[in-house]
Design an enzyme around this catalytic site. Structure first.
Site, PDB file in Angstrom:
ATOM      1  N   ARG A   1     -21.162 -37.289   6.145  1.00 45.83           N
ATOM      2  CA  ARG A   1     -21.414 -37.246   7.583  1.00 45.83           C
ATOM      3  C   ARG A   1     -20.385 -36.410   8.360  1.00 45.83           C
ATOM      4  O   ARG A   1     -20.756 -35.641   9.253  1.00 45.83           O
ATOM      5  CB  ARG A   1     -21.490 -38.659   8.156  1.00 45.83           C
TER       6      ARG A   1
ATOM      7  N   CYS B   1     -14.270 -28.235  -3.666  1.00 50.41           N
ATOM      8  CA  CYS B   1     -13.881 -26.847  -3.408  1.00 50.41           C
ATOM      9  C   CYS B   1     -14.687 -26.262  -2.251  1.00 50.41           C
ATOM     10  O   CYS B   1     -15.491 -25.336  -2.420  1.00 50.41           O
ATOM     11  CB  CYS B   1     -14.048 -26.011  -4.680  1.00 50.41           C
TER      12      CYS B   1
END
Length: 461
Positions: free
Chosen positions: A340, A383
Site C-alpha cells: 500500500r 530492488c
C-alpha cells in the site's frame, strides 16, 4: 475500534496484542508476520452492525480485504455473509462455512467458468479436493445467493450459463451513479470514467430487456463508489441516485427487493483521520429507513473498516544505514509484504515494538512530538526505489535486530502481498485473549518452486 493504537497498545514500553507481547510472537514465529486481534475484529464488526441496526442492514464481509480462512470463520461466527470478487474467494467463503445463499459474487470480470462454479458445485475447481480441504460435498451445493453484475454483457452470459445448468441466477445490477468519492484515484469506482458498473441512465433499459428471461432474475441494485470514503456526502448522493432509480423501476412494474450499498467505509490510519462509522449511519439511515421497512433488504460490504486496525505487521531491522540527510532503516518486510505505501503512497503508522518510557507514542500521527527522534525511511529488501513502508518519519533510535510494528495492516496487507524477488509470503497469527494461533504458516522457498519442477509439452491445434 477505529484508531491504530486501540487494539495494539504499549505496556511498560512494549507493544502488546491484548495480553500478549508481540515480540514473543516474532521471536517464536519469525518475521515478517501479520498479527491480528480477534477481539478487535469482533468489536469492529459489531459496531458497524449496531450503527445500521435501525434499517436491519445485512453485513457481507468483503473477502478481498483479508481472505484467511480463520478470519472468515471468525466473522461467520458473528453472522457475516461474504462478498467475493473471484472464484477463489468464493471457495474460501464456502470452506469457511458460509452457506452459498449468503455469498454475494461481485467483480467486473467474472469468467464463464467462475459463473458456472457459482451456480453449480459440480463445476467448482475444488470439486475433487473439497472434502480433503475440510469442506462438505461440493458437487451437491446450489448457486450463490446473489450476483452483482457489472454489464449487460455479463448478464447475457450469466443467463445463458444458468439456462444450460437449469437454475435461476439472482442478480443485482451494479449502478455507476457518477459520484466522486473524493478518495485515491486508484480506488475511486463511482465515476463515469471508471470501469465499474452500468450508468444509472441505462438501468431501466436493462431491467426491461431481461424481464422475460427465465434463467435470470434481476432483484436489486448495487453501488460501490470507492474506498476509503472519508466524507458522508458522496454516500448520500449515491443513495439518492439509487432511490430515485428504484422509484423509476417500480413505476415500470419491476420489483426491487435488494439495495446493496457496497463498502468503502473508512477507518483512521492516523488518530482522528476519519469520521466514526456512527456518523455515516446517522446520515444514511434517515434516507433508507422508510424503504427498509417496506420489503427492501439493505446490504453492506465492510472490509477495511473491520480488518485494517485489527492487524499489525511485525518486521525486523536488518541494517541501519546513515545517509547524508536521513537514516535508512532496512527491514525484512517491504513492498512485497505490504504494497500500500508504494502503490497508493498510503500512510501507515510505524514504531519500534520496544521503546523507553519517554518514547511510547501517545497517538498514531505523521509527526510524533517526542524528544530525541531522528528522521528515517523504513525500507525493505526489494530492488526497487519504491520499496518503502514509511518515508520521512521521526523515530526513536533503532538498531539491527530491533522489531518495528507497522500499524493498520490488517486489511489489504497479506491479501495484496507477493513473491517478488522470490520472497515467501509472511506468516499470519491470531491473538484471541491469551491464545495465540498461527493461522497461516510462512511460505517456504520449496513451495515457490514446485509448479516449475515438472514442465510438460503441449500439443496445440
Amino acid at each position: 475500534m477505529n484508531q491504530p493504537l486501540d487494539a495494539f497498545t504499549y505496556r511498560d514500553g512494549e507493544l502488546h496484542a491484548g495480553e500478549v507481547p508481540v515480540s514473543e510472537i516474532a521471536d517464536t514465529v519469525g518475521t515478517p508476520t501479520f498479527v491480528y486481534s480477534a477481539d478487535a475484529i469482533r468489536s469492529a464488526y459489531r459496531r458497524i452492525e449496531r450503527a445500521f441496526s435501525p434499517i436491519g442492514a445485512h453485513l457481507h464481509y468483503a473477502v478481498k480485504a483479508s481472505s484467511n480462512l480463520h478470519i472468515l470463520r471468525l466473522l461467520r461466527e458473528q453472522g457475516a455473509g461474504m462478498d467475493v470478487v473471484s472464484c477463489g474467494e468464493m471457495e474460501r467463503a464456502w470452506l469457511a462455512g458460509t452457506p452459498m445463499q449468503e455469498i454475494v459474487f461481485a467483480g467486473v470480470g467474472k469468467t464463464e467458468a467462475e459463473q458456472r462454479a457459482a451456480l453449480d458445485g459440480r463445476w467448482s475447481p475444488l470439486v475433487d479436493d473439497a472434502e480433503r480441504l475440510g469442506g462438505k460435498k461440493i458437487a451437491e451445493r446450489g448457486p450463490v445467493g446473489l450476483f452483482n453484475a457489472e454489464s449487460e454483457s455479463e448478464l447475457e452470459v450469466l443467463a445463458r450459463v444458468a439456462a444450460e445448468l437449469g437454475v435461476v441466477a439472482h442478480s443485482c445490477i451494479r449502478v455507476n451513479p457518477d459520484v466522486d468519492a473524493r478518495t485515491h484515484e486508484y480506488t475511486t469506482t463511482g465515476l463515469e470514467e471508471n470501469k465499474f458498473g452500468v450508468s444509472w441512465k441505462r438501468v431501466p433499459e436493462i431491467f426491461a430487456a431481461f424481464r422475460d428471461v427465465e434463467s435470470i432474475e434481476l432483484v436489486g441494485l448495487h453501488v460501490h463508489i470507492g474506498s476509503p470514503v472519508r466524507e458522508v456526502e458522496p454516500y448520500q448522493s449515491a443513495v439518492r441516485v439509487l432511490l430515485r432509480l428504484i422509484d423509476t423501476l417500480e413505476e415500470a412494474g419491476h420489483t426491487v427487493s435488494i439495495l446493496d450499498l457496497g463498502g468503502g467505509w473508512p477507518m483512521s490510519y492516523t488518530d482522528g483521520e476519519s469520521p466514526e462509522i456512527e456518523i455515516f449511519a446517522e446520515a444514511l439511515v434517515p434516507l433508507l429507513e422508510e424503504r427498509a421497512g417496506n420489503d427492501l433488504k439493505i446490504v453492506l460490504e465492510p472490509g477495511r473498516s473491520i480488518l485494517a486496525n485489527s492487524g499489525v505487521l511485525l518486521t525486523r531491522v536488518q541494517h541501519v544505514k546513515e545517509g547524508r540527510e536521513k537514516t535508512f532503516v532496512i527491514c525484512d518486510a517491504g513492498m512485497h509484504t505490504l504494497i500500500r505505501p508504494a502503490f497508493y503512497r498510503a500512510f501507515h503508522f510505524a514504531w519500534p515494538v520496544r521503546v523507553e518510557a519517554r518514547h511510547v507514542p501517545p497517538i498514531a500521527s505523521e509527526k510524533v512530538d517526542l524528544p530525541d527522534l531522528r528522521p528515517c525511511d523504513i525500507v525493505g529488501p526489494i530492488c526497487e526505489t519504491g520499496d518503502f513502508l514509511a518515508r520521512g518519519r521521526d523515530l526513536p533510535p533503532v538498531e539491527r535486530g530491533d522489531l518495528i510494528a507497522v500499524f493498520s495492516a490488517g486489511a489489504y496487507g497479506m491479501s495484496m502481498s507477493s513473491n517478488y524477488n522470490d520472497h515467501g509470503r509472511s506468516a499470519e497469527v491470531m491473538v484471541d485473549g491469551e491464545r495465540v494461533t498461527v493461522i497461516n504458516e510462512r511460505q517456504e522457498l520449496a513451495s515457490l518452486l514446485e509448479t516449475e519442477m515438472a514442465p510438460r509439452e503441449l500439443t496445440l491445434g
